[in-house]
Design an enzyme around this catalytic site. Structure first.
Site, PDB file in Angstrom:
ATOM      1  N   ASP A 199      11.575 -80.126   6.890  1.00 36.33           N
ATOM      2  CA  ASP A 199      11.386 -79.352   5.647  1.00 36.33           C
ATOM      3  C   ASP A 199      12.360 -79.488   4.557  1.00 36.33           C
ATOM      4  O   ASP A 199      13.731 -79.121   4.782  1.00 36.33           O
ATOM      5  CB  ASP A 199      11.428 -77.623   6.305  1.00 36.33           C
ATOM      6  CG  ASP A 199      11.164 -76.677   5.069  1.00 36.33           C
ATOM      7  OD1 ASP A 199      11.381 -77.140   3.971  1.00 36.33           O
ATOM      8  OD2 ASP A 199      11.158 -75.622   5.454  1.00 36.33           O
TER       9      ASP A 199
ATOM     10  N   LYS B 282       8.109 -80.288 -12.681  1.00 33.79           N
ATOM     11  CA  LYS B 282       8.356 -81.478 -12.852  1.00 33.79           C
ATOM     12  C   LYS B 282       9.168 -81.888 -14.170  1.00 33.79           C
ATOM     13  O   LYS B 282       9.955 -82.678 -14.171  1.00 33.79           O
ATOM     14  CB  LYS B 282       6.763 -82.332 -13.184  1.00 33.79           C
ATOM     15  CG  LYS B 282       5.867 -82.255 -12.098  1.00 33.79           C
ATOM     16  CD  LYS B 282       6.622 -82.926 -10.788  1.00 33.79           C
ATOM     17  CE  LYS B 282       5.786 -83.416  -9.480  1.00 33.79           C
ATOM     18  NZ  LYS B 282       6.335 -83.839  -8.443  1.00 33.79           N
TER      19      LYS B 282
ATOM     20  N   ARG C 251       4.591 -80.573   8.102  1.00 29.73           N
ATOM     21  CA  ARG C 251       3.587 -80.414   8.953  1.00 29.73           C
ATOM     22  C   ARG C 251       3.665 -81.505  10.024  1.00 29.73           C
ATOM     23  O   ARG C 251       4.378 -82.298  10.041  1.00 29.73           O
ATOM     24  CB  ARG C 251       2.127 -80.994   8.345  1.00 29.73           C
ATOM     25  CG  ARG C 251       1.718 -80.026   7.522  1.00 29.73           C
ATOM     26  CD  ARG C 251       0.372 -80.243   6.558  1.00 29.73           C
ATOM     27  NE  ARG C 251       0.359 -81.444   5.890  1.00 29.73           N
ATOM     28  CZ  ARG C 251      -0.375 -82.181   5.370  1.00 29.73           C
ATOM     29  NH1 ARG C 251      -1.826 -81.977   6.120  1.00 29.73           N
ATOM     30  NH2 ARG C 251      -0.471 -83.096   4.549  1.00 29.73           N
TER      31      ARG C 251
ATOM     32  N   TYR D 121       3.784 -75.938 -11.885  1.00 30.70           N
ATOM     33  CA  TYR D 121       3.816 -77.270 -11.374  1.00 30.70           C
ATOM     34  C   TYR D 121       4.401 -78.408 -12.438  1.00 30.70           C
ATOM     35  O   TYR D 121       5.564 -78.850 -12.389  1.00 30.70           O
ATOM     36  CB  TYR D 121       2.540 -77.892 -10.785  1.00 30.70           C
ATOM     37  CG  TYR D 121       2.496 -79.215 -10.629  1.00 30.70           C
ATOM     38  CD1 TYR D 121       3.132 -79.910  -9.375  1.00 30.70           C
ATOM     39  CD2 TYR D 121       1.695 -80.077 -11.286  1.00 30.70           C
ATOM     40  CE1 TYR D 121       2.991 -81.172  -8.926  1.00 30.70           C
ATOM     41  CE2 TYR D 121       1.566 -81.503 -10.808  1.00 30.70           C
ATOM     42  CZ  TYR D 121       2.382 -81.921  -9.831  1.00 30.70           C
ATOM     43  OH  TYR D 121       2.245 -83.342  -9.556  1.00 30.70           O
TER      44      TYR D 121
ATOM     45  N   LEU E 134       3.213 -87.037   5.078  1.00 32.40           N
ATOM     46  CA  LEU E 134       1.593 -87.096   5.542  1.00 32.40           C
ATOM     47  C   LEU E 134       0.720 -86.661   4.443  1.00 32.40           C
ATOM     48  O   LEU E 134      -0.495 -86.384   4.438  1.00 32.40           O
ATOM     49  CB  LEU E 134       1.605 -85.752   6.570  1.00 32.40           C
ATOM     50  CG  LEU E 134       2.168 -85.926   8.008  1.00 32.40           C
ATOM     51  CD1 LEU E 134       2.111 -84.747   8.831  1.00 32.40           C
ATOM     52  CD2 LEU E 134       1.392 -87.257   8.739  1.00 32.40           C
ATOM     53  N   GLY E 135       1.105 -86.653   3.201  1.00 29.70           N
ATOM     54  CA  GLY E 135       0.237 -86.515   1.896  1.00 29.70           C
ATOM     55  C   GLY E 135      -0.464 -87.548   1.586  1.00 29.70           C
ATOM     56  O   GLY E 135      -0.582 -88.475   2.139  1.00 29.70           O
ATOM     57  N   GLN E 136      -1.084 -87.150   0.481  1.00 29.74           N
ATOM     58  CA  GLN E 136      -1.983 -88.210  -0.007  1.00 29.74           C
ATOM     59  C   GLN E 136      -1.382 -89.677  -0.162  1.00 29.74           C
ATOM     60  O   GLN E 136      -1.883 -90.773   0.063  1.00 29.74           O
ATOM     61  CB  GLN E 136      -2.875 -87.960  -1.129  1.00 29.74           C
ATOM     62  CG  GLN E 136      -4.015 -88.735  -1.767  1.00 29.74           C
ATOM     63  CD  GLN E 136      -4.388 -88.294  -3.177  1.00 29.74           C
ATOM     64  OE1 GLN E 136      -3.822 -87.745  -3.819  1.00 29.74           O
ATOM     65  NE2 GLN E 136      -5.465 -89.035  -3.495  1.00 29.74           N
TER      66      GLN E 136
ATOM     67  N   GLY F  58       7.458 -85.559   2.852  1.00 28.82           N
ATOM     68  CA  GLY F  58       5.961 -85.348   2.389  1.00 28.82           C
ATOM     69  C   GLY F  58       5.277 -86.489   2.791  1.00 28.82           C
ATOM     70  O   GLY F  58       4.167 -86.771   2.180  1.00 28.82           O
TER      71      GLY F  58
END
Ligand code: NAD
Ligand code: SER
Length: 324
Positions: free
Chosen positions: A50, A143, A34, A139, A8-10, A6
């Site tokens: 993925d 978690k 992505r 979500y 490329l995420g924030q 992940g």
């Protein structure tokens, strides 16, 4: 060798940059579902991954001789309510695959949980480390399950898995990916780009938050801590500051006096109303000396300087005294 999912995420974009500086770009493999985007950071090594594809995960772990995984791939709260099945698949199946791969190979793992583990029956002020977790979002459910899975793999198979319950993270390098706390980032960009913002939570909505510099620092500090000091194998409460939407508007207005914010709460209001207002992170402070460096005002100043650079407007902070 380090693997980041992940990426490329924030959070991924900033964490990868820091890991590359610490360990050398040749020792960090950034991966995401992505394709790499030219505008967003990440100059080092990049591969497609993925996390729901166990074969692809195993292949990359073995081919690159990975020893540590920062597992960031996930679906956040607002997107998770729109796509609950996807949220379950990515957040639960992805984590389970990483943990079971870690067990087989003796990998060290970081995985972020969230304040979303808390719910209606949790005390909302100074929420303790061991408060009841009864989330009402898909979500949050993923978690809570994720935290329990982490503890299970740590206790049953001695996997060195470490985790933090992040509050809302504020940053400027990569856009947030569909969470309830995204308004806190959007507000800075809109204040500088258009001077107006329609906020999707009500003015008095108060949530715990943290600047990205501190979020990255918390991950690095936790991963560097001696194993014997890690007393929590579900996930650590951490926080930096809390503010309401209208308090953030007031801070931005110190620099952008013409900024106007209107409020139109949507489904994210209901999510925010189940989350803590403030967090007790004394266990993280005790166990691995957690301490944030940015308060609300330092964060806002730094955001305005960097967002103005990103959107090509003059920095509003240069004309306002630091002590105003
Ligand atoms: P983000 O949405 O910005 O990034 C998530 C990344 O995961 C995206 O780049 C996406 O393409 C990728 N991804 C989605 N499905 C994938 C899959 N099947 N395989 C591989 N990659 C996939 O999220 P973020 O803000 O960077 O959050 C990272 C982690 O931190 C998540 O687990 C999130 O729950 C957690 N977290 C974030 C915050 C926050 O405020 N940003 C707060 C608490 C916890
Ligand atoms: N910032 C995240 C969200 O809003 C919290 O986990 O979904």
């Amino acid at each position: 060798m380090i693997l980041v999912t992940g990426a490329l995420g924030q959070i991924g974009v900033d964490l990868v940059e820091r890991l590359e500086r610490m360990h050398g770009p040749e020792n960090v493999i950034a991966t995401d579902l992505r394709a790499r985007q030219p505008k967003v950071g990440l100059n080092g090594r990049f591969d497609h991954l993925d996390v729901t594809d166990r074969d692809e995960l195993d292949r990359i772990l073995d081919a690159k001789k990975i020893t540590t995984v920062y597992h960031l791939a996930g679906i956040l709260s607002a997107k998770g309510e729109e796509k609950p099945d996807l949220c379950w698949r990515v957040n639960i199946n992805g984590l389970k695959s990483v943990l079971s791969a870690a067990q087989k190979r003796g990998l060290k793992v970081f995985w972020p949980s969230s304040i979303a583990v808390f719910g209606h029956n949790t005390p909302r002020d100074d929420t303790p480390q061991s408060a009841v977790t009864d989330p009402s979002t898909m979500y949050g459910i993923t978690k809570v399950m994720g935290e329990l899975l982490c503890r299970y793999y740590a206790e049953r198979y001695s996997v060195d898995i470490r985790s933090i319950r992040f509050p809302g993270i504020i940053s400027y390098n990569a856009p947030p990916g569909g969470g309830t706390t995204d308004f806190a980032v959007d507000m800075f960009f809109q204040a500088l780009e258009s001077g107006t913002y329609e906020c999707f939570v009500a003015p008095k909505t108060r949530l715990p938050m943290m600047y990205m510099d501190d979020a990255v620092k918390s991950v690095i500090d936790l991963m560097a801590a001696k194993s014997k000091h890690i007393t929590v194998r579900t996930s650590y409460n951490v926080t930096a500051f809390s503010f309401s939407a209208e308090e953030l508007v007031a801070v931005i207005r110190k620099y952008v006096s013409e900024f106007e914010c209107t409020y139109r709460p949507d489904f994210r209001q209901e999510i925010a109303d189940t989350w803590p207002r403030t967090i007790d992170d004394s266990t993280a402070r005790r166990d691995w000396n957690w301490k944030p460096e940015f308060d609300l005002h330092a964060m806002a100043r730094d955001m305005l300087e960097n967002v103005s650079r990103a959107v090509g407007t003059p920095s509003p902070t240069s004309s306002v005294s630091r002590h105003k």
